[in-house]
Design a protein around this motif. Structure first.
Motif, PDB file in Angstrom:
ATOM      1  N   PRO A 274       0.830  -1.210   0.000  1.00 44.62           N
ATOM      2  CA  PRO A 274       0.000   0.000   0.000  1.00 44.62           C
ATOM      3  C   PRO A 274       0.863   1.258   0.000  1.00 44.62           C
ATOM      4  O   PRO A 274       1.869   1.334   0.702  1.00 44.62           O
ATOM      5  N   GLY A 275       0.473   2.238  -0.810  1.00 45.82           N
ATOM      6  CA  GLY A 275       1.196   3.496  -0.880  1.00 45.82           C
ATOM      7  C   GLY A 275       2.396   3.493  -1.788  1.00 45.82           C
ATOM      8  O   GLY A 275       3.066   4.514  -1.925  1.00 45.82           O
ATOM      9  N   ASP A 276       2.694   2.382  -2.441  1.00 46.24           N
ATOM     10  CA  ASP A 276       3.855   2.298  -3.329  1.00 46.24           C
ATOM     11  C   ASP A 276       3.611   3.164  -4.559  1.00 46.24           C
ATOM     12  O   ASP A 276       2.658   2.938  -5.317  1.00 46.24           O
ATOM     13  N   ALA A 277       4.475   4.152  -4.782  1.00 47.25           N
ATOM     14  CA  ALA A 277       4.302   5.104  -5.887  1.00 47.25           C
ATOM     15  C   ALA A 277       4.451   4.451  -7.249  1.00 47.25           C
ATOM     16  O   ALA A 277       4.079   5.036  -8.266  1.00 47.25           O
ATOM     17  N   ARG A 278       4.994   3.213  -7.276  1.00 49.98           N
ATOM     18  CA  ARG A 278       5.209   2.538  -8.560  1.00 49.98           C
ATOM     19  C   ARG A 278       3.962   1.863  -9.099  1.00 49.98           C
ATOM     20  O   ARG A 278       3.962   1.383 -10.229  1.00 49.98           O
ATOM     21  N   ARG A 279       2.885   1.824  -8.323  1.00 47.72           N
ATOM     22  CA  ARG A 279       1.756   0.963  -8.696  1.00 47.72           C
ATOM     23  C   ARG A 279       1.068   1.430  -9.982  1.00 47.72           C
ATOM     24  O   ARG A 279       0.797   0.628 -10.869  1.00 47.72           O
ATOM     25  N   ASP A 280       0.776   2.739 -10.127  1.00 48.23           N
ATOM     26  CA  ASP A 280       0.143   3.212 -11.361  1.00 48.23           C
ATOM     27  C   ASP A 280       1.036   2.943 -12.562  1.00 48.23           C
ATOM     28  O   ASP A 280       0.572   2.549 -13.634  1.00 48.23           O
ATOM     29  N   GLY A 281       2.358   3.160 -12.382  1.00 51.44           N
ATOM     30  CA  GLY A 281       3.285   2.874 -13.464  1.00 51.44           C
ATOM     31  C   GLY A 281       3.325   1.400 -13.808  1.00 51.44           C
ATOM     32  O   GLY A 281       3.429   1.019 -14.973  1.00 51.44           O
ATOM     33  N   ALA A 282       3.231   0.539 -12.779  1.00 52.29           N
ATOM     34  CA  ALA A 282       3.228  -0.906 -13.007  1.00 52.29           C
ATOM     35  C   ALA A 282       2.020  -1.326 -13.819  1.00 52.29           C
ATOM     36  O   ALA A 282       2.124  -2.160 -14.736  1.00 52.29           O
ATOM     37  N   PHE A 283       0.853  -0.765 -13.523  1.00 53.30           N
ATOM     38  CA  PHE A 283      -0.340  -1.118 -14.297  1.00 53.30           C
ATOM     39  C   PHE A 283      -0.256  -0.588 -15.727  1.00 53.30           C
ATOM     40  O   PHE A 283      -0.823  -1.183 -16.643  1.00 53.30           O
TER      41      PHE A 283
ATOM     42  N   PRO B 119       5.043   3.922 -22.225  1.00 55.37           N
ATOM     43  CA  PRO B 119       6.191   4.264 -21.373  1.00 55.37           C
ATOM     44  C   PRO B 119       6.188   5.718 -20.930  1.00 55.37           C
ATOM     45  O   PRO B 119       6.613   6.046 -19.821  1.00 55.37           O
ATOM     46  N   ILE B 120       5.694   6.601 -21.789  1.00 53.65           N
ATOM     47  CA  ILE B 120       5.641   8.023 -21.443  1.00 53.65           C
ATOM     48  C   ILE B 120       4.670   8.248 -20.297  1.00 53.65           C
ATOM     49  O   ILE B 120       4.977   8.946 -19.312  1.00 53.65           O
ATOM     50  N   PHE B 121       3.481   7.640 -20.397  1.00 55.27           N
ATOM     51  CA  PHE B 121       2.488   7.792 -19.332  1.00 55.27           C
ATOM     52  C   PHE B 121       2.951   7.119 -18.044  1.00 55.27           C
ATOM     53  O   PHE B 121       2.726   7.645 -16.946  1.00 55.27           O
ATOM     54  N   ALA B 122       3.598   5.946 -18.164  1.00 58.22           N
ATOM     55  CA  ALA B 122       4.077   5.248 -16.971  1.00 58.22           C
ATOM     56  C   ALA B 122       5.080   6.110 -16.209  1.00 58.22           C
ATOM     57  O   ALA B 122       5.012   6.244 -14.982  1.00 58.22           O
ATOM     58  N   GLU B 123       6.017   6.693 -16.947  1.00 58.27           N
ATOM     59  CA  GLU B 123       7.013   7.546 -16.311  1.00 58.27           C
ATOM     60  C   GLU B 123       6.384   8.834 -15.793  1.00 58.27           C
ATOM     61  O   GLU B 123       6.763   9.347 -14.729  1.00 58.27           O
TER      62      GLU B 123
ATOM     63  N   GLY C 249       6.684   9.691 -11.962  1.00 54.53           N
ATOM     64  CA  GLY C 249       7.446  10.892 -11.646  1.00 54.53           C
ATOM     65  C   GLY C 249       6.627  11.921 -10.890  1.00 54.53           C
ATOM     66  O   GLY C 249       7.086  12.504  -9.902  1.00 54.53           O
ATOM     67  N   LEU C 250       5.389  12.146 -11.337  1.00 53.37           N
ATOM     68  CA  LEU C 250       4.517  13.083 -10.629  1.00 53.37           C
ATOM     69  C   LEU C 250       4.188  12.584  -9.228  1.00 53.37           C
ATOM     70  O   LEU C 250       4.087  13.377  -8.281  1.00 53.37           O
ATOM     71  N   GLY C 251       4.032  11.260  -9.084  1.00 51.68           N
ATOM     72  CA  GLY C 251       3.742  10.701  -7.767  1.00 51.68           C
ATOM     73  C   GLY C 251       4.877  10.922  -6.790  1.00 51.68           C
ATOM     74  O   GLY C 251       4.653  11.230  -5.617  1.00 51.68           O
ATOM     75  N   ARG C 252       6.106  10.775  -7.260  1.00 51.67           N
ATOM     76  CA  ARG C 252       7.257  10.987  -6.373  1.00 51.67           C
ATOM     77  C   ARG C 252       7.351  12.430  -5.912  1.00 51.67           C
ATOM     78  O   ARG C 252       7.878  12.718  -4.835  1.00 51.67           O
ATOM     79  N   ARG C 253       6.861  13.355  -6.746  1.00 54.66           N
ATOM     80  CA  ARG C 253       6.925  14.776  -6.394  1.00 54.66           C
ATOM     81  C   ARG C 253       5.606  15.272  -5.785  1.00 54.66           C
ATOM     82  O   ARG C 253       5.425  16.478  -5.619  1.00 54.66           O
ATOM     83  N   SER C 254       4.702  14.329  -5.486  1.00 56.93           N
ATOM     84  CA  SER C 254       3.396  14.654  -4.883  1.00 56.93           C
ATOM     85  C   SER C 254       2.590  15.622  -5.743  1.00 56.93           C
ATOM     86  O   SER C 254       1.843  16.455  -5.232  1.00 56.93           O
ATOM     87  N   LYS C 255       2.739  15.509  -7.070  1.00 53.20           N
ATOM     88  CA  LYS C 255       1.995  16.356  -7.997  1.00 53.20           C
ATOM     89  C   LYS C 255       1.096  15.544  -8.919  1.00 53.20           C
ATOM     90  O   LYS C 255       0.580  16.064  -9.909  1.00 53.20           O
ATOM     91  N   ASP C 256       0.914  14.272  -8.612  1.00 49.67           N
ATOM     92  CA  ASP C 256       0.113  13.398  -9.452  1.00 49.67           C
ATOM     93  C   ASP C 256      -1.355  13.823  -9.403  1.00 49.67           C
ATOM     94  O   ASP C 256      -1.898  14.008  -8.310  1.00 49.67           O
ATOM     95  N   PRO C 257      -2.039  13.992 -10.558  1.00 51.47           N
ATOM     96  CA  PRO C 257      -3.477  14.287 -10.517  1.00 51.47           C
ATOM     97  C   PRO C 257      -4.221  13.165  -9.812  1.00 51.47           C
ATOM     98  O   PRO C 257      -3.785  12.006  -9.822  1.00 51.47           O
ATOM     99  N   SER C 258      -5.338  13.487  -9.210  1.00 47.15           N
ATOM    100  CA  SER C 258      -6.120  12.458  -8.543  1.00 47.15           C
ATOM    101  C   SER C 258      -6.641  11.456  -9.573  1.00 47.15           C
ATOM    102  O   SER C 258      -6.747  11.759 -10.766  1.00 47.15           O
ATOM    103  N   ILE C 259      -6.986  10.266  -9.089  1.00 51.61           N
ATOM    104  CA  ILE C 259      -7.517   9.233  -9.981  1.00 51.61           C
ATOM    105  C   ILE C 259      -8.780   9.712 -10.697  1.00 51.61           C
ATOM    106  O   ILE C 259      -8.897   9.556 -11.920  1.00 51.61           O
TER     107      ILE C 259
END
Length: 467
Positions: free
Chosen positions: A144-153, A297-301, A305-315
């Motif tokens: 839970p909380g792993d920032a890689r999950r959206d990129g993994a999917f 790959p562009i969307f995954a990164e 990347g946005l998740g690591r910087r806490s700037k990821d748009p909400s789901i």
């Protein structure tokens, strides 16, 4: 309530190795599904010496909608059986075998209607066991909380679309050029390869992920799933899943015109000549997966990347973007319809441009939606709620067939216009309520450092985290 993932092996390239096994298995299954899908409507309306049924366009699209709707409805049952009795891993194997048999039934020479429906039935039941459970296992690889999950999917989603690309190149070409038996048969072979690869490497690369049903998972060494009543936060998160599922009906009802109405439109009203050579109709089903492989790959990164910087748009905001992009894609189909009405044929550009924006919308919505369910669903209902998520696809696919059938009555332009307006309106509403839905997630979509679970007398296994 503590959430956990079962033990998984070591990581590679920033992700668990098991992700790439699930990627490969899903690739072959999607090659099987999309290979059959590219041929299905063309097969039903064909009255040629290749033994099609010669049905009307409206009847073929209605059957197509019922079939694709059931494909996404049965994962509810498959997810429940996996959670309670079978485990996700065994369910995937059972589903793969049933789908392989279904393709081979469709491939039988001179198939009569009874066998045709039997083959579709095997595919529907097999997909019920397969679809939700392999997606849930992807989420099981991450804490839970792993920032890689959206990129993994998104990486997993690239496997889906690599399979779709193979489907058009192999199944579509064989079916359209050499006969339906060759197309359906090659789809069955692809599914068989997926099952063999999964069985060969699952124990080595997945560890305990998906091995046991949730009610007995504690016996495998993973923490037991609580039987306590759902908390307020868990109930709110489940509500979010259902609300978002309602909006994705609009998206998929529009997007799935690709296999039905847009497939038939391309066959009859698009100039498919390139340097004097006519591109097979089924090859246009490869345009979307090609764009997925280029943009994935562009969307995954981007999301990681946005998740690591806490700037990821909400789901919800991402999914609203998806609806607005698919709406914009249908603007190009309006242009195609205008041109084909005026001159008899539309240029390739219109259809390819529509697929480009549909693909961008898909990457904002579909892999993010799969990831969302694994974030919000209580562990004990993970596969069942993934199945519920696919109910939205079921409803949408059924509606897609019904909607596509209206083209014969109201004309392509008016139908494409209605789809454009409906998806734009749905996207606008979802964007407006996105902040409220984000609050109801109670932080489940926010990346945060994982806290290792203390050892309990045995060596700690990677992948087991406390919420």
């Amino acid at each position: 309530m503590a959430q956990s993932t079962a033990s998984a092996p070591t990581e590679t390239r920033g992700h668990p190795k098991g992700l790439y096994l699930l990627f490969t298995t899903e690739m072959w299954e999607r090659m099987s599904y999309y290979g059959m899908r590219a041929l299905l409507v063309l097969y039903m309306v064909s009255a040629s010496d290749k033994h099609g049924f010669g049905w009307s366009q409206s009847k073929a699209l209605e059957i197509y909608g019922i079939y694709t709707g059931l494909v996404y409805l049965t994962p509810v049952v498959g997810g429940f059986l996996a959670d309670r009795y079978l485990g996700q891993r065994l369910s995937v194997v059972i589903g793969g075998i049933l789908m392989m048999l279904g393709q081979f039934v469709l491939a039988m020479p001179g198939t009569v209607e009874a066998l045709f429906y039997a083959g579709l039935g095997l595919l529907v039941v097999g997909n019920g066991f397969f679809k939700a459970n392999i997606s849930t296992m992807v989420g099981g690889l991450y804490a839970p909380g792993d920032a890689r999950r959206d990129g993994a999917f998104t990486i997993f989603y690239m496997g889906i679309n690599l399979g779709a690309l193979l489907a058009s190149a192999v199944c579509g070409t064989l079916g359209e050029k050499f006969g339906w038996t060759w197309g359906f048969g090659s789809a069955g072979v692809g599914m068989g390869l997926g099952v063999v690869i999964f069985l060969a490497f699952a124990n080595r690369l997945l560890g305990d992920v998906g091995k046991a049903p949730k009610k007995v998972e504690s016996k495998t060494g993973a923490p037991a799933v609580s039987s306590a009543a759902l908390t307020r936060e868990e109930k709110d998160r489940i509500v979010v899943i259902f609300v978002l599922a309602l909006f994705v009906v609009f998206f998929w009802a529009a997007f799935e015109q690709a296999g039905g109405l847009m497939n038939l439109y391309t066959d009859a009203k698009v100039d498919r000549s390139v340097f004097g050579w006519e591109v097979p109709t089924t090859w246009f089903q490869a345009v979307n997966p090609i764009f997925i492989l280029l943009l994935g790959p562009i969307f995954a990164e981007l999301w990681t990347g946005l998740g690591r910087r806490s700037k990821d748009p909400s789901i919800p905001a991402k999914m609203a973007m998806g609806l607005l992009l698919v709406s914009f894609g249908f603007v190009f189909m309006l242009g195609a319809s205008k041109q084909s009405d005026a001159s008899g044929k539309a240029a390739l550009f219109w259809v390819v441009a529509a697929y480009f924006f549909h693909t961008a919308g898909e990457l904002c919505l579909s892999p993010v939606g799969l990831s969302m369910v694994t974030k919000l669903a209580p562990v004990k209902y993970a596969s069942a709620l993934m199945g519920v998520w696919f109910v939205a696809n079921a409803v949408a696919n059924y509606l897609a067939g019904l909607i596509g059938g209206y083209a014969e009555k109201m004309g392509e332009f008016d139908l494409f216009l209605a789809i454009t307006v409906a998806t734009a309106a749905a996207g606008g509403v979802l964007l407006a309520i996105a902040p409220m839905l984000k609050r109801m997630m109670h932080g489940a979509d926010e990346a945060r450092p994982a806290v290792a679970q203390p050892a309990t007398g045995a060596e700690s296994k990677p992948g087991i985290q406390a919420a």
